[in-house]
Design a protein around this motif. Structure first.
Motif, PDB file in Angstrom:
ATOM      1  N   ARG A  29     -15.374  -2.988 -14.357  1.00  0.00           N
ATOM      2  CA  ARG A  29     -13.949  -3.683 -13.975  1.00  0.00           C
ATOM      3  C   ARG A  29     -12.728  -3.081 -14.646  1.00  0.00           C
ATOM      4  NH1 ARG A  29     -13.886  -8.227 -10.666  1.00  0.00           N
ATOM      5  NH2 ARG A  29     -12.021  -9.194 -10.781  1.00  0.00           N
ATOM      6  N   GLY A  30     -13.025  -2.489 -15.907  1.00  0.00           N
ATOM      7  CA  GLY A  30     -12.113  -1.604 -16.264  1.00  0.00           C
ATOM      8  C   GLY A  30     -11.486  -0.388 -15.428  1.00  0.00           C
ATOM      9  N   GLU A  31     -12.533   0.374 -15.026  1.00  0.00           N
ATOM     10  CA  GLU A  31     -12.272   1.613 -14.334  1.00  0.00           C
ATOM     11  C   GLU A  31     -11.700   1.067 -12.911  1.00  0.00           C
ATOM     12  OE1 GLU A  31     -12.326   5.596 -12.772  1.00  0.00           O
ATOM     13  OE2 GLU A  31     -12.588   4.574 -14.814  1.00  0.00           O
ATOM     14  N   ALA A  32     -12.161  -0.204 -12.437  1.00  0.00           N
ATOM     15  CA  ALA A  32     -11.568  -0.565 -11.056  1.00  0.00           C
ATOM     16  C   ALA A  32     -10.046  -1.071 -11.445  1.00  0.00           C
ATOM     17  CB  ALA A  32     -12.211  -1.985 -10.505  1.00  0.00           C
ATOM     18  N   GLN A  33      -9.748  -1.555 -12.474  1.00  0.00           N
ATOM     19  CA  GLN A  33      -8.366  -1.783 -12.901  1.00  0.00           C
ATOM     20  C   GLN A  33      -7.395  -0.491 -12.946  1.00  0.00           C
ATOM     21  OE1 GLN A  33      -7.272  -5.031 -13.075  1.00  0.00           O
ATOM     22  NE2 GLN A  33      -5.266  -4.577 -13.358  1.00  0.00           N
ATOM     23  N   ARG A  34      -7.926   0.526 -13.343  1.00  0.00           N
ATOM     24  CA  ARG A  34      -7.370   1.769 -13.497  1.00  0.00           C
ATOM     25  C   ARG A  34      -7.027   2.251 -12.055  1.00  0.00           C
ATOM     26  NH1 ARG A  34     -10.249   2.065 -18.144  1.00  0.00           N
ATOM     27  NH2 ARG A  34     -12.163   3.063 -17.084  1.00  0.00           N
ATOM     28  N   HIS A  35      -8.154   2.079 -11.317  1.00  0.00           N
ATOM     29  CA  HIS A  35      -7.761   2.376  -9.868  1.00  0.00           C
ATOM     30  C   HIS A  35      -6.776   1.697  -9.192  1.00  0.00           C
ATOM     31  CE1 HIS A  35      -8.464   3.247  -5.480  1.00  0.00           C
ATOM     32  NE2 HIS A  35      -8.404   1.902  -5.374  1.00  0.00           N
ATOM     33  N   VAL A  36      -6.870   0.425  -9.256  1.00  0.00           N
ATOM     34  CA  VAL A  36      -5.754  -0.464  -8.942  1.00  0.00           C
ATOM     35  C   VAL A  36      -4.346  -0.255  -9.123  1.00  0.00           C
ATOM     36  CG1 VAL A  36      -5.174  -2.893  -8.551  1.00  0.00           C
ATOM     37  CG2 VAL A  36      -7.584  -2.497  -8.512  1.00  0.00           C
ATOM     38  N   GLU A  37      -4.377  -0.116 -10.377  1.00  0.00           N
ATOM     39  CA  GLU A  37      -2.799   0.296 -10.833  1.00  0.00           C
ATOM     40  C   GLU A  37      -2.385   1.545 -10.480  1.00  0.00           C
ATOM     41  OE1 GLU A  37      -3.266   0.145 -15.306  1.00  0.00           O
ATOM     42  OE2 GLU A  37      -3.351  -2.364 -15.074  1.00  0.00           O
ATOM     43  N   SER A  38      -3.113   2.323 -10.192  1.00  0.00           N
ATOM     44  CA  SER A  38      -2.824   3.944  -9.894  1.00  0.00           C
ATOM     45  C   SER A  38      -2.441   3.614  -8.348  1.00  0.00           C
ATOM     46  CB  SER A  38      -3.791   4.739 -10.202  1.00  0.00           C
ATOM     47  OG  SER A  38      -4.065   4.926 -11.571  1.00  0.00           O
ATOM     48  N   ALA A  39      -3.379   3.001  -7.562  1.00  0.00           N
ATOM     49  CA  ALA A  39      -3.050   2.699  -6.208  1.00  0.00           C
ATOM     50  C   ALA A  39      -1.728   2.170  -5.862  1.00  0.00           C
ATOM     51  CB  ALA A  39      -4.124   2.382  -5.266  1.00  0.00           C
ATOM     52  N   VAL A  40      -1.477   0.968  -6.419  1.00  0.00           N
ATOM     53  CA  VAL A  40      -0.346   0.322  -6.279  1.00  0.00           C
ATOM     54  C   VAL A  40       1.052   1.101  -6.667  1.00  0.00           C
ATOM     55  CG1 VAL A  40       1.088  -1.693  -7.215  1.00  0.00           C
ATOM     56  CG2 VAL A  40      -1.496  -2.007  -6.594  1.00  0.00           C
ATOM     57  N   TRP A  41       0.964   2.023  -7.848  1.00  0.00           N
ATOM     58  CA  TRP A  41       1.731   2.652  -8.146  1.00  0.00           C
ATOM     59  C   TRP A  41       2.138   3.689  -7.070  1.00  0.00           C
ATOM     60  CZ3 TRP A  41       5.653   2.814 -11.907  1.00  0.00           C
ATOM     61  CH2 TRP A  41       6.025   4.350 -12.211  1.00  0.00           C
ATOM     62  N   GLU A  42       0.971   4.662  -6.574  1.00  0.00           N
ATOM     63  CA  GLU A  42       1.152   5.495  -5.535  1.00  0.00           C
ATOM     64  C   GLU A  42       1.849   5.053  -4.149  1.00  0.00           C
ATOM     65  OE1 GLU A  42       0.470   8.990  -3.313  1.00  0.00           O
ATOM     66  OE2 GLU A  42       0.822   8.418  -5.273  1.00  0.00           O
ATOM     67  N   MET A  43       1.483   3.686  -4.035  1.00  0.00           N
ATOM     68  CA  MET A  43       1.910   3.094  -2.566  1.00  0.00           C
ATOM     69  C   MET A  43       3.355   2.237  -2.745  1.00  0.00           C
ATOM     70  SD  MET A  43      -1.251   1.351  -0.706  1.00  0.00           S
ATOM     71  CE  MET A  43      -1.830   0.240  -1.969  1.00  0.00           C
ATOM     72  N   ALA A  44       3.670   2.025  -3.940  1.00  0.00           N
ATOM     73  CA  ALA A  44       5.115   1.242  -4.018  1.00  0.00           C
ATOM     74  C   ALA A  44       6.251   1.996  -3.677  1.00  0.00           C
ATOM     75  CB  ALA A  44       5.387   1.002  -5.528  1.00  0.00           C
ATOM     76  N   GLY A  45       6.850   1.576  -2.795  1.00  0.00           N
ATOM     77  CA  GLY A  45       8.285   2.073  -2.141  1.00  0.00           C
ATOM     78  C   GLY A  45       7.914   3.209  -1.233  1.00  0.00           C
ATOM     79  N   ARG A  46       6.764   3.362  -0.844  1.00  0.00           N
ATOM     80  CA  ARG A  46       6.520   4.313   0.400  1.00  0.00           C
ATOM     81  C   ARG A  46       5.679   3.728   1.420  1.00  0.00           C
ATOM     82  NH1 ARG A  46       3.089   9.837  -1.212  1.00  0.00           N
ATOM     83  NH2 ARG A  46       3.039  10.707   1.078  1.00  0.00           N
ATOM     84  N   ALA A  47       4.740   3.054   1.319  1.00  0.00           N
ATOM     85  CA  ALA A  47       3.790   2.477   2.147  1.00  0.00           C
ATOM     86  C   ALA A  47       4.475   1.890   3.168  1.00  0.00           C
ATOM     87  CB  ALA A  47       2.748   1.416   1.513  1.00  0.00           C
ATOM     88  N   GLN A  48       4.233   2.090   4.680  1.00  0.00           N
ATOM     89  CA  GLN A  48       4.770   1.358   5.510  1.00  0.00           C
ATOM     90  C   GLN A  48       3.857   1.075   6.839  1.00  0.00           C
ATOM     91  OE1 GLN A  48       8.221   3.883   6.462  1.00  0.00           O
ATOM     92  NE2 GLN A  48       7.040   4.319   8.278  1.00  0.00           N
ATOM     93  N   ARG A  49       4.099   0.357   7.764  1.00  0.00           N
ATOM     94  CA  ARG A  49       3.425   0.312   8.991  1.00  0.00           C
ATOM     95  C   ARG A  49       4.197  -0.313  10.202  1.00  0.00           C
ATOM     96  NH1 ARG A  49      -1.170  -3.998   6.960  1.00  0.00           N
ATOM     97  NH2 ARG A  49       0.272  -5.850   6.717  1.00  0.00           N
ATOM     98  N   ARG A  50       3.923   0.003  11.309  1.00  0.00           N
ATOM     99  CA  ARG A  50       4.877  -0.448  12.511  1.00  0.00           C
ATOM    100  C   ARG A  50       4.470  -1.769  12.861  1.00  0.00           C
ATOM    101  NH1 ARG A  50       9.773   1.281  13.595  1.00  0.00           N
ATOM    102  NH2 ARG A  50       8.807   3.386  13.205  1.00  0.00           N
ATOM    103  N   ARG A  51       5.521  -2.381  13.296  1.00  0.00           N
ATOM    104  CA  ARG A  51       5.262  -3.805  13.989  1.00  0.00           C
ATOM    105  C   ARG A  51       6.099  -3.741  15.376  1.00  0.00           C
ATOM    106  NH1 ARG A  51       5.180  -9.570  10.518  1.00  0.00           N
ATOM    107  NH2 ARG A  51       4.118  -8.692   8.904  1.00  0.00           N
ATOM    108  N   VAL A  52       5.382  -4.048  16.189  1.00  0.00           N
ATOM    109  CA  VAL A  52       6.110  -4.175  17.476  1.00  0.00           C
ATOM    110  C   VAL A  52       6.235  -5.582  18.063  1.00  0.00           C
ATOM    111  CG1 VAL A  52       6.531  -3.164  19.892  1.00  0.00           C
ATOM    112  CG2 VAL A  52       5.647  -1.575  17.976  1.00  0.00           C
ATOM    113  N   TYR A  53       7.254  -6.079  18.541  1.00  0.00           N
ATOM    114  CA  TYR A  53       7.118  -7.261  19.233  1.00  0.00           C
ATOM    115  C   TYR A  53       7.887  -7.542  20.762  1.00  0.00           C
ATOM    116  CZ  TYR A  53       6.429  -9.218  14.547  1.00  0.00           C
ATOM    117  OH  TYR A  53       5.988  -9.428  13.306  1.00  0.00           O
ATOM    118  N   LEU A  54       7.467  -8.257  21.426  1.00  0.00           N
ATOM    119  CA  LEU A  54       8.202  -8.457  22.836  1.00  0.00           C
ATOM    120  C   LEU A  54       8.716  -9.859  23.044  1.00  0.00           C
ATOM    121  CD1 LEU A  54       5.509  -6.829  25.279  1.00  0.00           C
ATOM    122  CD2 LEU A  54       7.882  -5.897  24.931  1.00  0.00           C
TER     123      LEU A  54
END
Length: 823
Positions: free
Chosen positions: A87-112
C-alpha cells in the motif's frame, strides 16, 4: 455581457430564447490516425451520410477537456492491495502519477447540437396566448414566471428528438448528453483554459428553467473584458482570490476550393499535432436540394451578368469569377442529384494565463493551417465577445462569421470524430499518447471483461519492451496479484529492490535444484499430459516418423503414473523404458516399438549425463526438488540465465534442425518451468488476479508444444483471471492463434522491414512509410520509451511509456551497470 441562449432544458433538449429547439448529443470518437485508408474513407462517408440526411441548423463543438487530477479520483477505480508495504508503494505511485498528469492531461470531447424543426416556434394558439399573458405580467406587474414550456411544445420536441436520434445513430456513434455535459460545455466555453472541477453526480431532471442570469451562476461570476484582438475573463476561484485567463479567437478568412475526403483532416489535426489545447465550434446549416438550387440559379445568373460586363468592358474576366461560374455549374449538378447545400463557419479559441503566450499559440495555429491545409486563418478584430458567444449550444449563426457554402463532405473531411485515445480510460497511468497530452491508462483485469488480457511486447534489444512488461507486472502487483516471472536472461532480479514478498529461484546447470516433471500438477491426469508434452520436446516424439516412439513413451508414462506419488520421477521413467526395451520380440510390443524403446533409453541416459539434463532427474527421495506451489511470496522469479537456449536466428521452419542436444534440453526445461508456473497460477483462488510474464517467449513459440501451451494459456486466461505477458524480439514469432487472443500489443523499435510489416499486422494498421520510420526511430535519442500501442478495442496510438514513480526507470533498466547504480 455574453447572452446565454438557452432558457429551458429537458433531458438533452434545449429551448432557446429565440424560440428554436435543439438536441444535444455527445459524439464518441474513433481512433483515426492509423486506420487503413479505406477505413478512413468509410468513417468519413458515414459522417457525410449523417449530414446528407440532416436538415436545419446545427453546431459541432470540438472541445478540450483538461483533466482534473487528484489522488482520490485517481485511486477510485484501483483495486489496491491491503498489504501495508504494498500500500505504501502504491501511494508513491499514485502521488507521482498525479504530479505527472497535473496541468498537462487532456482529452477531446465532441458534441453535436442539432436543431429540431418540428419542435421549434409556437405550436398552437394557446401557447401564444400564454406567452402574451406572461409577457404582460412581467412588464406591468413585475411578476416573473418560470421559464417552462407548454406540454404540446415539449411533446413535439420529444418526438422530433427521437426521430433525429434514430436517424443519426445509424451513421455516427452518438449518445444523448445530460445536464453534466451542458455544465461542462458552458464552463469550458467561458474559460477555454485549465481543468474544471468534476461535476457532482446527480439524477437527470426532467425540466430545468434557466434565467438570463444562469450564465453568471454557471461561470462562477465571470467578467468579460473584450479588447480589439483578445479578451480577458476574470472570476473568483474557490480560494476567494481573483483568477483570470486571456483568450483570442480565430476564424477562416479563406479556405481551399477543393478538399479530398482524407488527408486534410482540418479539425482532427488540432488533436493529433498541436501540443496545447485548442477549442473549435462549427456552425452549419443544411438546406434541401430544391431550395438550394433556386439560390444557386439566382447567383449563377447574377454572376453570368457580371462576366458579360467584364468581357464587354475589359475583354476578359477575373480568373476567380470564371472559376466561380464553373463551380456553380458543378454545384447545380450535385443539387439535381439530391445533395443538400451546406453553409458553415468556424471559430477557433486559444487561451492561457499569459497574453504573449496566447498570441504565440494563435500564430502557431494559423501557421499550421496555412502550411498543412491551405486555410487562411486570422483574428477578427472587434468580434471577441461575439466569437465567445458562438460556442454556447443553441447560439445564433451570427452574420459576422465568414461563411462557406460547400458540399457536406467538406465538413466530413475534417474528421471531427477522430481521437488519439488508447488504453482503458481509467486505472494506472502508464504514459502519454502522441502528441503528448492524452494520458494512457491500464486497469488490470479490464480487458478480460471483454476478451483476452494477454499482452504481447515486441521489439529489438534495448527498445523498452522489458521495461513495459515489468511496469505492467508491477502495477498488477500493487493490486495484490500473484506474479510469476520466467526469466531466461536474468533481467528480472530487480524485483528484490521493490517492497513485494519475492522468491528468487536460480535454475542453472550444476545447481542444487532439480525439476520433477511428474510433480508439476496436483491433478494426475494433467501431470501425465504435461510429461508427455515435455517428452515431445525433449525426444522429438511429436513427428509423424516417430509415432512408434510416442507410443513407447505413452506406455512408460502410464507405468510411472501407476506408482505411488513420491516414486514418480524421470528415473522411474527411465526404468520403465528399459523394461519395455528388454521385452522379448514378437510379444505384446512390436519390433518397431522395441527399437524405439532402445533409442529412448539411450537418449534419456544422454540427457541424464548432460549438465542441463541432470536438472530433470530429481525425485522426492533424492531431495532438492523444486516446488512451485508457493510459500506466501507474491512474486516468484525463476532465473535460467545459465541455460544454453538457442539463438534467435535459428531456423523458424524447423527449430530442431539447428538445435544442439543441450539447446533442445534447455528448451524442454523452459517449457517445464512455464508449464509449472501456469499450473501454480491455476491453483490460486479464481478471483485473485495473476500474472505470468515470459521473457524471450520465442523459444516456446517456435516449438509446437510450447506454442500450444501459450495458446491454451491465452484461451484460459479469462476463466482463471490471469494476465499473460509475452516478450519476443520479432513479431513474426506470434502465430495466428496467439494474435487472435491478444488483448494489448506494444511494438517498440524494429529495424527489419519484414518484421515491421508483421508488427503492423499485429497492430492492425497499414505499413505506411511514416509508420516504418517511426518504428525504426523508437529508442533513439529523444525517442526513448516510445512504442505503438493497440488496446482491446483495436485503437492504436504512438505512446511514450512513463513508469511512475520515476525511480522505476532506474530500477527496471537492466542495461549493464544501471541496476547497481540504481541500488
Amino acid at each position: 455581457m455574453l447572452e446565454f441562449p438557452v432558457r429551458y432544458v429537458h433531458r438533452n433538449i434545449l429551448f432557446t430564447r429565440t424560440g428554436e429547439v435543439f438536441a444535444l448529443y455527445r459524439l464518441n470518437g474513433v481512433s483515426y490516425a492509423y486506420l487503413p485508408e479505406d477505413h478512413k474513407r468509410e468513417e468519413v462517408m458515414r459522417f457525410y451520410a449523417f449530414l446528407h440526411g440532416f436538415r436545419g441548423r446545427g453546431q459541432l463543438l470540438y472541445l478540450t477537456e483538461e483533466l482534473w487530477v487528484d489522488v482520490a479520483g485517481y485511486m477510485r477505480p484501483l483495486p489496491l492491495s491491503g498489504d501495508p508495504a504494498v500500500r505504501g508503494e502504491a501511494q508513491r505511485h499514485v502521488e507521482s502519477a498525479v504530479w505527472e498528469m497535473a496541468g498537462r492531461a487532456q482529452r477531446r470531447r465532441v458534441y453535436l447540437c442539432l436543431q429540431l424543426l418540428a419542435g421549434s416556434g409556437k405550436t398552437d394558439l394557446v401557447f401564444s396566448l400564454k406567452e402574451v399573458r406572461d409577457l404582460l405580467l412581467e412588464r406591468l406587474a413585475a411578476v416573473r414566471k418560470p421559464g417552462r414550456v407548454p406540454e404540446s411544445a415539449l411533446r413535439a420536441a420529444l418526438l422530433a428528438e427521437e426521430e433525429i436520434f434514430n436517424h443519426s445513430r445509424s451513421f455516427v456513434n452518438i449518445e444523448r448528453a445530460g445536464l453534466a455535459d451542458l455544465e461542462f460545455i458552458v464552463k469550458r466555453c467561458v474559460r477555454h483554459y485549465g481543468p474544471l472541477p468534476p461535476v457532482l453526480p446527480g439524477g437527470e431532471e426532467e425540466g430545468v428553467p434557466l434565467s438570463e442570469n444562469s450564465l453568471l451562476v454557471l461561470s462562477d461570476g465571470a467578467v468579460f473584458d473584450p479588447k480589439l484582438r483578445y479578451m480577458k475573463v476574470s472570476w473568483f476561484g474557490d480560494s476567494g482570490e481573483e483568477e483570470s485567463v486571456y483568450q483570442t479567437f480565430l476564424t477562416f478568412a479563406d479556405v481551399p476550393r477543393n478538399l479530398p475526403l482524407t488527408g486534410h483532416e482540418w479539425l482532427f489535426r488540432l488533436e493529433s499535432t498541436v501540443g496545447f489545447p485548442v477549442d473549435a465550434v462549427v456552425h452549419f446549416r443544411l438546406e434541401s436540394p430544391e431550395k438550394a438550387a433556386r439560390k444557386v440559379q439566382v447567383r449563377k445568373k447574377r454572376l453570368k451578368e457580371q462576366l458579360q460586363e467584364h468581357y464587354i468592358g475589359q475583354g476578359e474576366a477575373p480568373l476567380k469569377e470564371e472559376w466561380a461560374a464553373a463551380a456553380a455549374g458543378g454545384l447545380e449538378a450535385k443539387l439535381e442529384e439530391g445533395m443538400p447545400l451546406m453553409e458553415f463557419a468556424v471559430v477557433l479559441a486559444v487561451a492561457g494565463p499569459d497574453l504573449n503566450e496566447v498570441r504565440a499559440r494563435a500564430r502557431t495555429v494559423a501557421q499550421l493551417y496555412k502550411a498543412s491545409t491551405g486555410f487562411r486563418v486570422g483574428v477578427p478584430p472587434g468580434d471577441m465577445l461575439r466569437c465567445a458567444g458562438a460556442f454556447f449550444p443553441g447560439a445564433r449563426f451570427g452574420r459576422f462569421l465568414p461563411r462557406v457554402h460547400a458540399d457536406p463532405g467538406y465538413l466530413a473531411s475534417a474528421a471531427p470524430f477522430g481521437v488519439v485515445d488508447v488504453g482503458d480510460g481509467e486505472g494506472f497511468f502508464i504514459g502519454w499518447a502522441s502528441p503528448g497530452r492524452t494520458p494512457v491508462f491500464y486497469l488490470p483485469g479490464r480487458a478480460m471483461q471483454r476478451g483476452s488480457g494477454l499482452i504481447a511486447c515486441v521489439g529489438t534489444q534495448g527498445g523498452g519492451k522489458s521495461m513495459l512488461a515489468k511496469l505492467i507486472a508491477y502495477l498488477c502487483a500493487l493490486c495484490g496479484a500473484r506474479v510469476f516471472i520466467v526469466d531466461p536472461k536474468n533481467e528480472m532480479g530487480v524485483w528484490s529492490a521493490l517492497p513485494f514478498p519475492v522468491r528468487r529461484v536460480e535454475l542453472t546447470p550444476g545447481g542444487r535444484l532439480r525439476l520433477n516433471p511428474f510433480r508439476l500438477s496436483r491433478d494426475p491426469h494433467r501431470a501425465a499430459s504435461l510429461v508427455k508434452d515435455f517428452l515431445d520436446v525433449l525426444l522429438e516424439s511429436h513427428r509423424e516418423e516417430t509415432a512408434s516412439r510416442r507410443l513407447v513413451l505413452n506406455h512408460a508414462v502410464q507405468r510411472v503414473m501407476s506408482l505411488p506419488e513420491r516414486e514418480r520421477s524421470m528415473i522411474a521413467l527411465l526404468r520403465a523404458v528399459d523394461d519395455i526395451a528388454g521385452m522379448p520380440p514378437g510379444g505384446a510390443v512390436g519390433d518397431e516399438e522395441l527399437r524405439e524403446a532402445r533409442v529412448c533409453s539411450r537418449l534419456l541416459r544422454l540427457c541424464q549425463d548432460n549438465a542441463v539434463g541432470a536438472m530433470l532427474f530429481g525425485s522426492d527421495l533424492g531431495g532438492g526438488v523444486l516446488d512451485f506451489s508457493g510459500g506466501g511470496e507474491q512474486v516468484t522469479v525463476v532465473s535460467m540465465h545459465g541455460l544454453p537456449l538457442p539463438r534467435a536466428q535459428a531456423s523458424a521452419d524447423d527449430p530442431y534442425l539447428r538445435m544442439s542436444e543441450s539447446e533442445r534440453i534447455a528448451v524442454a526445461v523452459l517449457f517445464l518451468v512455464a508449464a509449472a508456473a501456469r499450473e501454480a497460477l491455476f491453483s490460486e483462488r479464481p478471483e485473485r488476479l495473476k500474472v505470468l510474464l515470459v521473457d524471450e517467449a520465442y523459444h516456446l513459440l517456435r516449438v509446437p508444444i510450447g506454442e500450444r501451451l501459450l495458446n491454451d494459456l491465452a484461451l484460459m486466461s479469462r476463466s482463471f483471471n490471469i494476465v499473460p505477458i509475452l516478450i519476443a524480439q520479432n513479431p513474426s514469432e506470434f502465430g495466428p492463434k496467439i494474435r487472435n487472443n491478444t488483448g494489448y500489443v506494444f511494438a517498440f523499435r524494429l529495424k527489419d522491414r519484414s518484421e515491421i510489416e508483421e508488427a503492423c499486422a499485429m497492430l492492425g494498421i497499414p505499413c505506411a512509410d511514416e509508420t516504418v520510420d517511426a518504428l525504426r526511430g523508437f529508442g533513439e535519442e529523444g525517442r526513448e520509451g516510445w512504442c505503438f500501442m493497440r488496446d482491446p478495442d483495436f485503437r492504436v496510438a504512438e505512446v511514450h511509456v512513463r513508469p511512475m514513480p520515476e525511480y522505476l526507470l532506474e530500477v527496471f533498466d537492466t542495461r549493464p551497470g544501471r541496476f547497481q547504480a540504481a541500488k
